[in-house]
Scaffold this active site. Structure first.
Site, PDB file in Angstrom:
ATOM      1  N   PHE A   4     -65.974 -18.656  -4.292  1.00  0.00           N
ATOM      2  CA  PHE A   4     -65.426 -17.403  -4.817  1.00  0.00           C
ATOM      3  C   PHE A   4     -66.559 -16.600  -5.453  1.00  0.00           C
ATOM      4  O   PHE A   4     -67.156 -17.022  -6.436  1.00  0.00           O
ATOM      5  CB  PHE A   4     -64.322 -17.620  -5.855  1.00  0.00           C
ATOM      6  N   ASP A  31     -74.455 -18.442  -8.514  1.00  0.00           N
ATOM      7  CA  ASP A  31     -73.461 -17.554  -9.116  1.00  0.00           C
ATOM      8  C   ASP A  31     -72.857 -18.288 -10.310  1.00  0.00           C
ATOM      9  O   ASP A  31     -72.060 -19.215 -10.144  1.00  0.00           O
ATOM     10  CB  ASP A  31     -72.388 -17.198  -8.077  1.00  0.00           C
ATOM     11  N   LYS A  84     -68.488 -11.793 -16.593  1.00  0.00           N
ATOM     12  CA  LYS A  84     -67.398 -12.331 -17.418  1.00  0.00           C
ATOM     13  C   LYS A  84     -67.748 -12.393 -18.912  1.00  0.00           C
ATOM     14  O   LYS A  84     -67.625 -11.393 -19.590  1.00  0.00           O
ATOM     15  CB  LYS A  84     -66.934 -13.670 -16.843  1.00  0.00           C
TER      16      LYS A  84
HETATM   17  C1  LIG Z   1     -64.889 -13.931 -11.326  1.00  0.00           C
HETATM   18  C2  LIG Z   1     -66.016 -14.302 -10.443  1.00  0.00           C
HETATM   19  C3  LIG Z   1     -66.686 -13.331  -9.671  1.00  0.00           C
HETATM   20  C4  LIG Z   1     -66.233 -11.890  -9.598  1.00  0.00           C
HETATM   21  O1  LIG Z   1     -66.242 -11.240 -10.818  1.00  0.00           O
HETATM   22  P1  LIG Z   1     -65.409  -9.864 -10.979  1.00  0.00           P
HETATM   23  O2  LIG Z   1     -65.827  -9.361 -12.331  1.00  0.00           O
HETATM   24  O3  LIG Z   1     -63.970 -10.208 -10.908  1.00  0.00           O
HETATM   25  O4  LIG Z   1     -65.840  -8.968  -9.875  1.00  0.00           O
HETATM   26  C5  LIG Z   1     -67.772 -13.743  -8.923  1.00  0.00           C
HETATM   27  N1  LIG Z   1     -68.173 -15.014  -8.915  1.00  0.00           N
HETATM   28  C6  LIG Z   1     -67.553 -15.983  -9.641  1.00  0.00           C
HETATM   29  C7  LIG Z   1     -68.071 -17.369  -9.599  1.00  0.00           C
HETATM   30  C8  LIG Z   1     -66.444 -15.649 -10.410  1.00  0.00           C
HETATM   31  O5  LIG Z   1     -65.795 -16.602 -11.086  1.00  0.00           O
END
Ligand SMILES: *Cc1c(COP(=O)(O)O)cnc(C)c1O
Length: 399
Positions: free
Chosen positions: A140, A225, A254
């Site tokens: 994700f 990520d 986040k």
């Molecule tokens: C939440 C998340 C994203 C995307 O972040 P948004 O602010 O919702 O665009 C990307 N990578 C990971 C691992 C995430 O948990």
């Protein structure tokens, strides 16, 4: 306003792209939130780690209020007096040379995809339009069309094509598949050190270390990520520290916002970041003074309140207590720090009804991928608060 009206308005005037638990929140402080009728809940989701510092943290709020009186947005057509301090703080904390601020996580990932591709062409010498990025099944990384194009989750991608080429998918944690996926056009391996949305999936120990070695062998970039796993969540400031390695590129988001105002960033070495020249990438809001002030305060809270160490000790405690629950429904418990997945046995049905019962008892947790209850509270949680939640979790999972 009644909760019913709030839910009906949302349903009537917005898209149905979420399936929220039926609770309308109107207040938050620390690990606690209150619904519109004043009922109190413990937030065990922490907005997918965007409120690691707890809801409405007073220090972040003060920094935001102070900045609101001064200047909120300039665009990058001019300098502002806050961005420099923000990127300095983020680089010093993470050990990277450079940070490029964006707003949402998906934008930070997109920025990284652009950077590693351009690095491939300009530095590595990959032929035009041949760059390949290796990614993992069940990843994700956000919701843009490029990103969902390399998702393996049908509901994330069906109907949104055609998709961008240039991505190769391997099973998560499978080092042999990873080794076989590299070729001379590989520019990066993009991976979450723990897969959050997939259900808190922890790869085999040594996976990242071996991935690091393969990237070195093939002159490719290791691109992590850590939008969800970073900034203290797993008991280290960054999850990659558990394996004693360093990635070449990193995305954060986040919790960089402290829950106040979206801020994300792509971090890399000077060599990688140097691929961007004026006009080649941008964002109207990225690096704005309000976001920069908020992110500085959000990072300060993580450090000043020692939230990383708290995630480590309290996470270990919570995990141990969860594993000791004599539950006919729990298959197993996995995770690191305060990033925990309670996997419900298939024979006990999906996780959702357990989350609904927890909600009735005042614990907000959300199922992810059917069988998993994600427990990832704000890192400001205390041992007493964890015990309070455990009492309720036991109640729901024992009978
Ligand atoms: C939440 C998340 C994203 C995307 O972040 P948004 O602010 O919702 O665009 C990307 N990578 C990971 C691992 C995430 O948990």
């Amino acid at each position: 306003m009644s909760q019913q009206i709030a839910m009906e308005l949302t349903d009537r005037y917005s898209a149905r792209n979420y399936n929220p638990l039926p609770v309308v929140l109107s207040k938050g402080y620390g690990v606690w939130v209150e619904d519109a009728d004043g009922k109190k809940y413990m937030d065990m989701l922490a907005c997918y780690s965007a409120v690691n510092q707890g809801h409405c943290h007073p220090a972040i709020k003060a920094a935001m209020l102070e900045q609101l009186d001064l200047l909120t947005l300039t665009s990058r057509a001019f300098h502002n007096d806050k961005m420099g301090f923000f990127v300095q703080k983020l680089c010093e904390l993470s050990g990277f040379d450079k940070a490029l601020p964006m707003n949402t996580g998906a934008e930070a990932v997109e920025t990284g995809i652009k950077a590693v591709r351009k690095w491939g062409y300009k530095v590595k010498g990959v032929p035009a339009d041949k760059a390949e990025i290796i990614v993992c099944a069940d990843n994700f990384h956000g919701r843009t069309t490029t990103i969902v194009g390399f998702s393996t989750e049908p509901s994330y991608r069906d109907g949104f094509g055609p998709f961008a080429p240039g991505f190769k998918v391997i099973p998560y944690g499978d080092i042999d598949a990873l080794a076989a996926a590299f070729n001379e056009n590989t520019v990066a391996f993009l991976v979450e050190p723990i897969q959050g949305e997939a259900g808190i999936i922890v790869p085999p120990t040594g996976f990242l270390k071996q991935a690091r070695a393969l990237c070195d062998k093939w002159n490719a970039l290791l691109f992590l990520d850590e939008i969800q796993s970073g900034l203290g969540r797993t008991g280290k400031m960054f999850c990659f520290e558990h394996e004693g390695i360093r990635p070449d590129c990193l995305t954060v988001g986040k919790a960089l916002s402290g829950g106040f105002y979206p801020v994300s960033a792509f971090l890399a070495s000077s060599e990688v970041m140097a691929v961007f020249e004026p006009g080649q990438h941008g964002s109207t809001f990225g690096g704005n003074p309000l976001g920069s002030a908020v992110a500085c305060a959000a990072l300060d809270v993580l450090v000043d309140e020692d939230l990383v160490a708290k995630a480590e000790t309290l996470g270990a405690y919570l995990m141990e207590q969860l594993r000791a629950i004599p539950s006919p429904h729990i298959d197993f418990v996995r995770g690191k720090g305060l990033f925990i997945g309670v996997v419900i046995k298939d024979s006990s049905g999906p996780a959702r009804p357990f989350c609904e019962r927890l909600m009735e008892l005042g614990v907000l947790a959300k199922e992810t991928h059917n069988q998993v209850i994600r427990l990832a509270p704000p890192l400001v949680i205390t041992k007493e608060e964890i015990d309070w939640a455990l009492e309720r979790i036991r109640q729901v999972l024992v009978d």
